[in-house]
Scaffold this motif. Sequence first.
Motif, PDB file in Angstrom:
ATOM      1  N   GLY A 277       0.837  -1.189   0.000  1.00 33.04           N
ATOM      2  CA  GLY A 277       0.000   0.000   0.000  1.00 33.04           C
ATOM      3  C   GLY A 277       0.874   1.241   0.000  1.00 33.04           C
ATOM      4  O   GLY A 277       2.069   1.197  -0.312  1.00 33.04           O
ATOM      5  N   ILE A 278       0.292   2.359   0.374  1.00 30.60           N
ATOM      6  CA  ILE A 278       1.031   3.616   0.371  1.00 30.60           C
ATOM      7  C   ILE A 278       2.224   3.552   1.308  1.00 30.60           C
ATOM      8  O   ILE A 278       3.340   3.957   0.957  1.00 30.60           O
ATOM      9  CB  ILE A 278       0.089   4.775   0.719  1.00 30.60           C
ATOM     10  N   ALA A 279       2.039   3.027   2.513  1.00 37.00           N
ATOM     11  CA  ALA A 279       3.145   2.947   3.473  1.00 37.00           C
ATOM     12  C   ALA A 279       4.257   2.044   2.968  1.00 37.00           C
ATOM     13  O   ALA A 279       5.444   2.385   3.049  1.00 37.00           O
ATOM     14  CB  ALA A 279       2.634   2.452   4.828  1.00 37.00           C
ATOM     15  N   GLY A 280       3.896   0.885   2.434  1.00 39.23           N
ATOM     16  CA  GLY A 280       4.907  -0.062   1.977  1.00 39.23           C
ATOM     17  C   GLY A 280       5.690   0.450   0.789  1.00 39.23           C
ATOM     18  O   GLY A 280       6.920   0.308   0.723  1.00 39.23           O
ATOM     19  N   LEU A 281       5.010   1.047  -0.176  1.00 39.96           N
ATOM     20  CA  LEU A 281       5.703   1.578  -1.351  1.00 39.96           C
ATOM     21  C   LEU A 281       6.579   2.774  -0.981  1.00 39.96           C
ATOM     22  O   LEU A 281       7.667   2.949  -1.538  1.00 39.96           O
ATOM     23  CB  LEU A 281       4.688   1.969  -2.422  1.00 39.96           C
TER      24      LEU A 281
ATOM     25  N   THR B 141       3.779 -10.387  -5.665  1.00 40.32           N
ATOM     26  CA  THR B 141       2.340 -10.407  -5.436  1.00 40.32           C
ATOM     27  C   THR B 141       1.894 -11.819  -5.066  1.00 40.32           C
ATOM     28  O   THR B 141       2.653 -12.781  -5.166  1.00 40.32           O
ATOM     29  CB  THR B 141       1.590  -9.924  -6.681  1.00 40.32           C
ATOM     30  N   ALA B 142       0.641 -11.929  -4.634  1.00 37.94           N
ATOM     31  CA  ALA B 142       0.082 -13.212  -4.181  1.00 37.94           C
ATOM     32  C   ALA B 142       0.999 -13.864  -3.157  1.00 37.94           C
ATOM     33  O   ALA B 142       1.181 -15.083  -3.152  1.00 37.94           O
ATOM     34  CB  ALA B 142      -0.166 -14.138  -5.368  1.00 37.94           C
TER      35      ALA B 142
ATOM     36  N   GLN C 191      -0.150  -9.455  -0.515  1.00 39.30           N
ATOM     37  CA  GLN C 191      -1.036 -10.613  -0.567  1.00 39.30           C
ATOM     38  C   GLN C 191      -1.943 -10.627  -1.796  1.00 39.30           C
ATOM     39  O   GLN C 191      -2.339 -11.681  -2.265  1.00 39.30           O
ATOM     40  CB  GLN C 191      -1.882 -10.685   0.701  1.00 39.30           C
ATOM     41  N   SER C 192      -2.281  -9.448  -2.336  1.00 40.27           N
ATOM     42  CA  SER C 192      -3.137  -9.402  -3.518  1.00 40.27           C
ATOM     43  C   SER C 192      -2.286  -9.562  -4.777  1.00 40.27           C
ATOM     44  O   SER C 192      -1.061  -9.691  -4.722  1.00 40.27           O
ATOM     45  CB  SER C 192      -3.879  -8.067  -3.578  1.00 40.27           C
TER      46      SER C 192
END
Length: 411
Positions: free
Chosen positions: A17-21, A131-132, A37-38
């Motif tokens: 998400g925003i924090a991770g990126l 991803t996934a 996870q997505s």
Amino acid sequence: MPNADSSQLDVLIIGAGIAGLAAATALRHHNVTILEQSRLKEEVGAAIHLGPNAAKIAMEWGLDLNNLNSPETQWYHELGHDGRTHFKIPIFARKEFGAPWLLNHRVDLHNELRRLATTEDGPGKPAVIRTASRVAEVQDAETGKVTLADGEVLSADVIVAADGIHSIGRTAVLGQKLVANRSGHSAYRALIPRERLLENPRALAILDGDEKGMGLTTFMGSDRRLVAYPCRKGTLLNIVAIVPDSEAESSTEEWQVLGDPEKLLDSFKDFCEDAKFILRAAPGCNLWQLREQDPLPTWTKGRVILIGDAAHAMLPHQGQGGGQAIEDAEALGVVFPPSTPSSAVPERLELAQKLRYERATRIQSYSREKALGPKPGEKVVNAQEHAHYNFGYAGARDWAAKQNIELPASA
């Protein structure tokens, strides 16, 4: 095992998400892998503020305003539920704080941060996004191990838990699962195309702005409010309508639960016609239960640190959730300069917490206090009263100097 080569650390980030990126962007001078996870087809959501405190940091990373198409906030207009103006104040973000206050479509901001984290043209090396790859647990915080849902075990020098309000990393840091507190309110969210506002010039003006530019508008009630602002070059009006939970029985803390437009309108039946026109113009709406958490006793354990909502989930009333995540990320880049030895990781994570804890916790409290405006008989409070504290932040190095916090020699 931690990286034996002390020139670069192996970093695992949980969540894209925003924090991770943002964390991946700040740490590009190390070996960064993001576990998401997505399948990351598209970030969900509507719109999100980026105050000058966070916009300044992101622009230093190379944020391209042309990619965002985000209006800049030039004024803030607060009205009562009856449509009468409480105040309308100019905002001089670039002049006062050195960066714009941006009103972003969440997808556009997410895509731009993803570009910054993964572009071949940036400093250091691109982050790798897997991803996934759902993290089932942080197996060992002290040695830096995570277990994925498929049983794979990964090790790193640093684990950044940017996995939101339901954080797996937080459970490992605290030793127990934490459930965020219900605030007593829920928020309907919607994006309204410009063409649906054409019949009401006053509503359209909220999207188009005036001779001074674009801004934010809030219709205030005693226990509910309607917030509206433009995004994506003014082609969409973002609305957030906050109501008591008693009028939103179907809401959950999940982001994308469909809301009932008729119930939304009924919750604002006593508001002015302009506010109700805007609500009727929404092509649909989502409903989201507003939750927050009390300040945690710690954000870090061993080689794990929490950032963003995992560390300090807050109500949206200061528009600082995404901004504080970006500040967290920037601080990680400061405490982990190139050539940080793996052996220094736990103490550097504690330093990152020291740099960020007081400020993020204070903004949590600002987001909580007088969250829905004045009660009957109370004086109207300027919603921007904390702007100088929120927006005046100049990064972790400046904060460390002001707080007499010693940084690593190479930072």
